[in-house]
Structures are given as C-alpha cells and as structure tokens.
Design an enzyme around this catalytic site. Sequence first.
Site, PDB file in Angstrom:
ATOM      1  N   ALA A  71       0.842  -1.201   0.000  1.00  0.00           N
ATOM      2  CA  ALA A  71       0.000   0.000   0.000  1.00  0.00           C
ATOM      3  C   ALA A  71       0.877   1.250   0.000  1.00  0.00           C
ATOM      4  O   ALA A  71       0.517   2.268  -0.586  1.00  0.00           O
ATOM      5  CB  ALA A  71      -0.922   0.000   1.212  1.00  0.00           C
ATOM      6  N   CYS A 314       3.974   1.025  13.380  1.00  0.00           N
ATOM      7  CA  CYS A 314       5.008   1.682  12.572  1.00  0.00           C
ATOM      8  C   CYS A 314       5.811   2.677  13.412  1.00  0.00           C
ATOM      9  O   CYS A 314       6.976   2.898  13.177  1.00  0.00           O
ATOM     10  CB  CYS A 314       4.382   2.414  11.395  1.00  0.00           C
TER      11      CYS A 314
HETATM   12  N1  PLP Z   1      -1.796   2.701   5.530  1.00  0.00           N
HETATM   13  C1  PLP Z   1      -2.233   2.178   6.690  1.00  0.00           C
HETATM   14  C2  PLP Z   1      -3.445   2.764   7.340  1.00  0.00           C
HETATM   15  C3  PLP Z   1      -1.560   1.115   7.284  1.00  0.00           C
HETATM   16  O1  PLP Z   1      -1.999   0.615   8.439  1.00  0.00           O
HETATM   17  C4  PLP Z   1      -0.422   0.589   6.638  1.00  0.00           C
HETATM   18  C5  PLP Z   1       0.373  -0.484   7.261  1.00  0.00           C
HETATM   19  O2  PLP Z   1       0.771  -0.372   8.416  1.00  0.00           O
HETATM   20  C6  PLP Z   1      -0.026   1.147   5.419  1.00  0.00           C
HETATM   21  C7  PLP Z   1      -0.732   2.200   4.892  1.00  0.00           C
HETATM   22  C8  PLP Z   1       1.141   0.609   4.653  1.00  0.00           C
HETATM   23  O3  PLP Z   1       0.822  -0.643   4.091  1.00  0.00           O
HETATM   24  P1  PLP Z   1       1.946  -1.611   3.497  1.00  0.00           P
HETATM   25  O4  PLP Z   1       2.433  -2.425   4.636  1.00  0.00           O
HETATM   26  O5  PLP Z   1       1.242  -2.467   2.478  1.00  0.00           O
HETATM   27  O6  PLP Z   1       2.974  -0.757   2.876  1.00  0.00           O
END
Ligand code: PLP
Length: 367
Positions: A71, A314
Amino acid sequence: MTGPIYLDYQATTPLAPQVFDVMTPWLRDKFGNPHSAHRLGREAAAAIAVARDQVSTLLPSGGQFVFTGSATEAINQAFGAAKLVKGLRLLVAQTEHAAILDTAAAYAAEGYKYFDLPVDAEGLLDLDILAEELGRGDIALVAVMLVNNEIGTIQRIDEIADMVHAAGGLLLCDCVQGYGRVPLPEKADLIAISAHKFHGPKGIGGLWIRDGVDVPEFIHGGGQEGGMRSGTLSPALCVGMGEAARLMAERFEEDRAHVEALANFARFEFGQWTINGSATHRYPGNLNIRRDGVDVGRLMSEVRDVAFSAGSACASGSGRTSHVLKAVSLNSAQAKSSIRLGFGRYTSEDDIIRAATMINEAAERQI
Ligand code: PLP
C-alpha cells in the site's frame, strides 16, 4: 496457532489457510512468466486476471485496479496524480499513516504546499476547517483514510469527497484498514489497499484509480499494469491476494458479527481502561485504550505472551509520542499509558480472556 496470543491485527493479519493453499502451486510448479505468450505464461496471466476480478469485487465500480508491491507503494504512485492536475496544494488529515504524511512532505520539498487537517477528540476530520482550506483554492490532492490504523476511527469519506470535488481536487483514500471489513467509499478518486491486512500475503497491495483520473507511469520498464507499473507480477502473490479478497467478501457478515462480539467482550474485560478516539465511529476490531499510571513500555516487556502494540506498530520503538494520539488531544503521559489491541477472524473469546488477565494483572502491579 502456537506462540503468543496475537492481538495486533492492525499491524498485520494471519495468512488464511485457503490463501496458503491457492498460492502453493504457483510457488512450486507453475513458474511461468505471466507476460510470456506461451501456454505457461497464458495460464499465469489468466490466474492473475481472476485475482484482479476478485479484488475488484469489493472496490467501487468505474475504475481500474493496479497491483503494487504494498500500500505504501500504491500511495506513492497515487500522489503522482497531483502532478497532472492544476493545483499545487495538498491537504492531508493529521492522523494519516506515515506512507501519506511522508509522501506529502516529499512533495512539499518539490514545491507543493502542504497543510495538515485537524481532527476532533474522536479522530473525525473537522469539516469546517476542511471547507475553509478548500475555499482557499489551488487544490491538487486531499488524502483522508477510511479506518484509522491506530484508533479505528471511520471517516465520512463520501461527504469529504463531495467537498473536495466541488473545490476541483482529487481525493485519495487509504483503505488499508477498511478493505473487506467496512463498506468502501463510492466517491474517492484513488484507493490504496494492502493484502497482508486482510489475511493475504505480504509484498502485494494495489491502487484503484477512478476512470478519468490520470496517474503517471510510476515504475519504468516493460510496460506491465497498463504501462503504469512495470515489473513482472508474481502470480503467487496476486492469486493469494485474490483469494484473500474472495474470502473477505464471502465472510463479510460472519467476520463482522464475530469481531463485534469480540469487541463487546474486550470492552467488558478491559472495563477499567478508557477508550481513545471514538466509541461509536469506530471499526470494532480496534481497541485503543489507556489506563492512568501504566507505563506501556514496562507492560509490554512484562506481558510477553501477548502480541500487542503501543500506539502504531510503525511508530513503536521510535520513542516518539504517537502523532494520532496527540491529534486527538491526549497528553504525552496519556499516550504513554495507551495500548492498541487488534483482533479479528482467528481470535477467540478465550484469547481475549487470557490476554486481558495477563495485561490487567501486569497493569495492577504498576498502579
Ligand atoms: N496505511 C495504513 C493505514 C496502514 O496501516 C499501513 C500499514 O501499516 C499502510 C498504509 C502501509 O501498508 P503496506 O504495509 O502495504 O505498505
């Protein structure tokens, strides 16, 4: 499942066994390149086409879906749309994920003007300030996520989209935590999702792009994904994401009822804790709670048999106070006494009881 009780569903979710089963042949035997013209290649391409349809079932109609590596990548790609419209201003909710905040900051370094949109104590966007900012004009892109990854707040995306469109801007909606769990907005222009948040594999996500919205080529090369994102697709990852999406659609009601029952149960078990964010505009599989006098760092080191999170996964470990908890007006002591519990399809009531006993006992020892 062996190991600790897993209550960190916002960080990632367990792979569905059905997903593992459909992926295995594509890792072991069916090694064709989906972009090859021979039979092995065509077979892989056909499987990817099915997967794309499965993922699209839960997305709005009237757009195309591009597979990406995550994402985060989809969000980086989506921001490119800002370059193909007139405005130079980016509006971003204060409570967005780092993937949005840091991409907006990178654009600001290239000359875009970037404004943080505040939220109220429930984490809901302040629509008066949004209207005021939109009224200043020159809008390129607005980013507001559907379900917040830290506090679970669900935003009124379609209402926000109407306002953004009236101001001539595009709306990017990070639907990573909402896909398959709550109905997706109909009016966003760009939607980012990630397979590992809905029982699919890591290393694959995607960007949905409304018809008529232009997104520039993001990765240059062989012209895959309609020329927007070159690179050989992994049939195993695509097929896994497709099956995970199929299961989300098939089990939508069943999973929702299960998560709601677990949430009621968890709220009872953690009755001495205060809920952070909204009690009602919330995805129920997220429980972000605090208890005065608790030091979460110590709590986490004492409760090793439960996998849970302090603030956003994160941001944890960074030592910084969560920007989301700050945005909903928690002070730093309150933020440092907050934990995030995330549960879902494979969580049982017994998991919640055992985890609550361990967490509550450890908290009591501190107070
Ligand atoms: N957006 C949100 C709300 C998320 O919780 C996350 C993952 O922690 C991401 C974006 C990023 O996703 P990805 O792990 O696929 O890069």
